[in-house]
Design an enzyme around this catalytic site. Sequence first.
Site, mmCIF file in Angstrom:
data_model
loop_
_atom_site.group_PDB
_atom_site.id
_atom_site.type_symbol
_atom_site.label_atom_id
_atom_site.label_comp_id
_atom_site.label_asym_id
_atom_site.label_seq_id
_atom_site.Cartn_x
_atom_site.Cartn_y
_atom_site.Cartn_z
ATOM 1 C CB CYS B 95 -11.078 -35.120 -31.380
ATOM 2 S SG CYS B 95 -10.210 -33.565 -31.662
ATOM 3 C CG HIS B 247 -15.076 -33.952 -33.627
ATOM 4 N ND1 HIS B 247 -15.171 -34.359 -32.317
ATOM 5 C CD2 HIS B 247 -14.023 -33.106 -33.676
ATOM 6 C CE1 HIS B 247 -14.212 -33.794 -31.604
ATOM 7 N NE2 HIS B 247 -13.494 -33.024 -32.399
ATOM 8 C CD GLU B 249 -18.302 -35.959 -31.816
ATOM 9 O OE1 GLU B 249 -17.838 -36.762 -32.651
ATOM 10 O OE2 GLU B 249 -17.588 -35.148 -31.197
#
Lengths: 1007, 299
Positions: B95, B247, B249
């Site tokens: 990002c 993302h 994660e």
Amino acid sequence: MTHRIEVLGHAEDGRARALEHKLKAIGKTASVHVVDVYTSENKNAANPAFRASLVNPVTQRADTKLDNFDWALEIGFLPGVTDNIGHTAAELLELSGSANDNTVYSSRLYLLKGDLNKTDIENLATDLSNSLIQRISIKSKAEFDADGGMDIIAPKVTLGNQGAGCDEVDLNISDEELERIGKQGIANADGSRRGPLGMSLLYMKAVQNYFKKEGRNPTDIELETLAQTWSEHCKHTIFAAPIDDIKDGLYKHYIKRATKEIREKRQQEALSSRSSKSSLQKQGSGTTNDSIPDQVRDDIYWKDKDRVGDICVSVFSDNAGGIIFDENHLITDKVETHNSPSALDPFGGAITGIVGVNRDCIGFGQGAKPIINRYGFCLADPRSNPKYYRDQAKTNPILPPATIMKGVVEGVESGGNQSGIPTPQGFVNFDDRFVGKPLVFVGTIGLIPREINGKPGHVKKALPGDKIVVAGGRVGRDGIHGATFSSEALDEGSPATAVQIGDPITQKKMSDAIIKEIRDLGWYNAITDNGAGGLSSSVGEMAEQSGGFHLELEKVPLKYPGMAPWEIWISESQERMTMAVPPENTEKLIALFAKRGVEATIIGTYTDTGRAHITYDEQTIMDMAMDFLHDGNPETPLSTTFTRGSKAEPDIAEPQDHAQTLLQMMGRLNICSKEFISTQYDHNVQGSAVMGPLQGTGRVYAETSVTRPLFNSPKGVVLSQGLFPRYSDIDTGAMAAAGVDLAVRNAVAAGVDLEQLALLDNFCWCSSDEPERLGQLKRAVEAIYNVAVKYGTPFISGKDSMFNDFKGFDENGQSVKISAPPTLLASSIGVIPDVARAIDLAPKAIGDIVYLLGETKDECGAGEYYNMLGHTGQNVPETDAHQNLRLYKLYGRASRDNLIASAYALNHGGLGVALAKKAIAGQCGMDIDLSALNLRADKALYSESTGRILVTVAPQFKEKFEKCFSGYDHIHQIGHIAYGENVNINNTLQCKIKALEEVYKAPLKNY
Amino acid sequence: MTAKALILAGYGLNCEEETLHAFERSGLSGTIRHINDLIDNPKELQNIQILAVPGGFSYGDDTGSGNAFAQKMRLALWDHLQNFVARDTLTIGICNGCQILANLGLVPALGGQYGERTVAVTYNESARYQCRWIDLKINSASPWLSGVQTMHIPVAHGEGRFMMEEATLKRLQENKQIALQYIKKKECHPCESRDRGDTKQPDPVLQRDDIIWEHANGEFPYNPNGALADIAGITDPSGRVLAIMPHPERGMYTWQRDDYMSLKDKARREGSTLPEESDGMALFTNAARYFEIAKKKSA
């Protein structure tokens, strides 16, 4: 020489495209280019490396000839307004090797070509800017060429009162003049006034008396400090004052007492459970769940050591309330309002609101880490544009509702997203009486270890000898009189300096340094935020712990020179925390802050002298007793009256076409989707989102969220809220009770046990100097006391905003007063032991059984259905907390055993809306029969009776589920989830899901 | 010795903690390092194997997302960064980190020209922040992505739109440096995970596993930002440097998924257990595996 750097964006620039779409929507075809402009007086701004650092070579060009446009529109800031882009550009200037004076000002230039005249450009400018904080400049291509481009403007602050000192204020004056000072502020030498102190004559006389005893007149800074400290905003005088026969005031008598009683009961239960625990365990061991009688199962459950007892740890004493999350952590919660600033500058008001309440979290105990943001907006219909003015000459119009909505939505977006805090939780409520003063709620949940450096995480205390250290942003003239101003109704004289813009990145740097590093080093004894009242509040409050302070005001870092001492002291410039630091730690603390790009400065010392003492260049300018400062405000006893609102039920015929009515209901503003907000709020940063704001494949805007704040623990934080402003038209007691009930019920429906649930109260009232309004307030507070105590859900934090009135003029110059409906926002925060237990609203499978739990009464009064038909009615939903409690406990059994596939707590629009939302969420059909409710179909569908939950259950769990409710009368099996594309209600309606979805999603889709 | 990851922080980066967790969960050791501390001790880059620039809002996206942070890194750390990527190391930018790597020119570094800015990651076509779940197709030899075909993870950005010259795009395609692209379910609206009105053989649970994918073709919301060629992530020529807008994660555990409520309900009915991990974790376990294999090779 002033340098101006123009960076031209490419044609595909998303910002340009969005503006083209916007113009198209009003029938104008135009092409737009966006030019980012940087202006600096520093000669190093000519440095090619600096200029290159502002340009993305792939999509932008600097110093290129601006051509091929008809109109140029530039929007920049007025002097002194926070300019975040300018700040970043200044850092780039510094990185490029410039040593000092690196101020850079940003502005944005739009180049437009197409079907536009000057009026169009002016209208566009009004739409894109806010004259309170921004300047606009418009040039035609011809003017642009003739002038050789746009004018070069560096909006530097130059203050007239350079070096201004401290003035004595003569209080040996008439009562009339005293009152005038209280209302309009201290007089300047030229006769102008410095802005409202918000002090009544009674207060002014108390000040007069005090200084008579001191044998001198007060200084301006002393008077300003008292005004801040005694303001309604800071002291909550209305909730504290004796009211009718309630001598200890509403806050102590109802809110605080509710929490106290609940906590005592819990502590008692915990004690008795410990003594009887062993016998219960014996009964429980070696048996399966099903073979134990329900009552005993409940007992085992409730009396489990992790669950029973008092969950409150820090209530009403700190910047936020704190409850137990697990054995190692507390969670904190605080909800604030930022109504008045948001009426004037919606973006600035909302962003300072959200970053401000983030600081309440950082300032809880030794410092909590912000983990979730909440929002809530009460607004007028954005599709309307009523004309009201702050002045009789009609030169100062209120902002259109759409502008306010756009601004407050963006403000929370900008503040929350940039701070890396997820914002999954919120609501929007519409009523045209919010037109002059919108309600803007912002909240932050924090996580803090229960023990830090061997000390309880929630405990802090400034000690005599500790240095007063401020860290974060610098002080400017922004936000002066914010605290006193928000305690007044908005009118013509409302100061624009009350408006400011947040700087989330400055705050983020400060927050990270504190929460992620310094806190755990134990270098400070206490910390609090600078909010309303600025240093006067933060230092004043912390000095209560040590017993006094000495402050050297000239040491406070300023944004620009020339501020008067009193301005420095009460300025509400954002992004600052105040700490009490033992002298031996100051050097390393300041050095570590510096390492993180944060300025920290020693500005004084906490003492135990009992005096609030300030010097400016070694001259004493304030010296007051701490006691007088904090407790010298005289009580103002209040008396009240109460009259119930509307007295009759309307005589309405049952709708001919029920499907049409349902479609109409689904498109109402208080019912329709607010997805456009959820998708622009980062709701999964920190990786903690479990149950988000849009639920089911049909993405229904939901009331409740679940967050898992720790990767190594399955525990979840459940958040929700309830709010029914319109019910106040009949009865504020019903309004408040329904709000608390919904906040609780939403959380219960999502799987929270009542024992793990706490509440926050935010009262937004109006005209709180009128006995009738105070009577409504008393009734509401009494109602929530009763409901909260019955449910056993304690209040842990609250806030009030008492004058949400707009006073101004209509189009004919006639004076008008528009009061926001008396509103209680009840917010809930709960803990579930495992996020796997969370229940959302979307049905999961065809064939599942639909149950309605709870009793549906003929209660459409002040609800969405009557409002749609233009009625108020009489039968406002009454909350029967005793009945509801019974259901919530039984529901808890079923949810703990994972028997529920989906659940939705009925609210605005009742059962009909709930069924439709479920069908949309699950993208599934429904076959429903409502004959068991024994009500006329429209009443059955749209009654807003509280205490009801609509659930779906898999057939395989039917038996177990029903067993949980044995002996309970108000469980109704009303149908099942079906194949096909319709919601069918027997003998009433058949409605296509696609049609329902369309009207549900249409109204706010394009905002 | 396990490989060490360094996760940058500071100036508004904000995903460092969850990114660290992802690495640690995968068996790597990791440290969060403030950029100013790394600038003070740049030699630390010699002792680590993985550099992660996490998501966030460095400098509030002012002057263009990732621009100011990249300028800071370039001025203070450029030689060290160049040496780092030249070694057998892994670098990831997620990002805001992706925007930073693009502005630094660590990707795409066509022809090994590290430091040249040829790709912009700029304002979403909607000019609005987009936080939503998307689907990705992977077509890359990058060690970060080995064995991964599709991923369901979220995006959350205001400036995620990859833009570049036609010629640059062509070279990226030729070199297989377009690692991840947005896709959509064929003839299936995101709000409809099953065919309506299909009364013959319906799956009783509102889920559907037999999905046919196609390119998003720039269509919102499947391609959430209007990125050229549906690009969600690119690599350098070696594949060891990955810049990705979505993302991973935030989609590494099943409980993080947007369809978690539905998945867990289905599992409950079937009496089955859900896998603990979800798509996003693959990137981090791949990183761990890369260094394990390297270790074995050298042993």
